[in-house]
Design an enzyme around this catalytic site. Sequence first.
Site, PDB file in Angstrom:
ATOM      1  N   PRO A   2       3.083  -8.451   4.354  1.00  0.00           N
ATOM      2  CG  PRO A   2       3.177  -9.441   2.260  1.00  0.00           C
ATOM      3  CD  PRO A   2       3.372  -8.141   2.963  1.00  0.00           C
ATOM      4  CD  GLU A   3       5.309 -10.170   9.945  1.00  0.00           C
ATOM      5  OE1 GLU A   3       5.336 -10.975  10.876  1.00  0.00           O
ATOM      6  OE2 GLU A   3       5.624  -8.969  10.080  1.00  0.00           O
ATOM      7  CG  HIS A  95       3.519  -0.829  -9.449  1.00  0.00           C
ATOM      8  ND1 HIS A  95       4.696  -0.435 -10.054  1.00  0.00           N
ATOM      9  CD2 HIS A  95       3.118   0.228  -8.715  1.00  0.00           C
ATOM     10  CE1 HIS A  95       5.003   0.797  -9.686  1.00  0.00           C
ATOM     11  NE2 HIS A  95       4.056   1.228  -8.869  1.00  0.00           N
ATOM     12  NE  ARG A 115       7.437  -1.442  -0.891  1.00  0.00           N
ATOM     13  CZ  ARG A 115       7.268  -1.229   0.409  1.00  0.00           C
ATOM     14  NH1 ARG A 115       8.299  -1.057   1.185  1.00  0.00           N
ATOM     15  NH2 ARG A 115       6.070  -1.192   0.919  1.00  0.00           N
ATOM     16  NE  ARG A 158      19.939 -21.395  14.225  1.00  0.00           N
ATOM     17  CZ  ARG A 158      19.515 -21.001  13.032  1.00  0.00           C
ATOM     18  NH1 ARG A 158      19.315 -19.724  12.804  1.00  0.00           N
ATOM     19  NH2 ARG A 158      19.280 -21.868  12.086  1.00  0.00           N
TER      20      ARG A 158
END
Length: 286
Positions: A2-3, A95, A115, A158
């Site tokens: 998931p983004e 889960h 996870r 940066r």
Amino acid sequence: MPELPEVEVVRRGLADHVVGRCVQRAEITGPRVARRHVAGAEDLAARLQGTVVTGAARRGKYLWLVLDGDEALIIHLGMSGQMLVEPAEAPREKHLHALFVFADDGPQLRFVDQRTFGGLALSPLADDGIPEAVRHIAPDPFEASYDQRAVIRRMKRRESAVKRALLDQSLVSGIGNIYADEALWRAKVHGERLCSALTKPTLGRILGHATEVMAEALNQGGTSFDALYVNVNGASGYFDRSLHAYGRAGTPCDRCGSLMRREHFMNRSSYSCPACQPRPRTRRPR
DNA sequence: CTTTTCTCCTGTATGC
DNA sequence: TGCATACAGGAGAAAA
């Protein structure tokens, strides 16, 4: 994984199926899912009881339910988290880490995470509508407060690789490994080139492509929504056929036909075209 | 302060 | 068949 687009699909599902309902009872299973809630799992469950969900919001990959208008239940899906809207008689998932029973006779809300990189936490809402626990995350490209010119200025200063900057959620949020690779392919830039060595227009193009590819993914992910299943599989299930870089090692570049390569960067895989996205000439010092 | 590395977790795929 | 290993990777702590 998931983004931003996948998390937004989940947010919309929660807005449709959970907002307006009163939590009668919450079960939090095991300490890990509540590890970001300092007072612990039992405190979390106790404080959720009797609250009314008044909104569903998001910044980057962070998602939250607004409770009684002044507190937020932060939900992070991590790598494999799912929010499922299911009838009470549905069998418990292997889960299953959290379960919400509502005061109406409607379906339950469940947090399932194989996870357990994801988690839940309560956090006070600030005046601007952002929870305290999300303050360290920068606005994502779809927020009104997103200032791309300011992001470009910070990036330009940066000395780190541009892909590292894209993945830095305190610079711009919502971009993960998949969409970073897609944006860099579209911009024809290798992810290990230094931010400071790129021009501001190039940095702007990369960010623009990242925004664009996430918007396209969201359009496709949104069509996959099932009324009783708040899906988290937008990228893997529906948008993957539109990917030009991620996972394409050994297949021809969609632009020039060169065989796409896979490299290791930041302990994860990076996919790019060796012809369109040449590596920087000078190797970065280690 | 900035930048980089390490760690958490488990299912799936691959190699010997 | 079984066992070991690699891999997926978001985010925050820890280290440099």
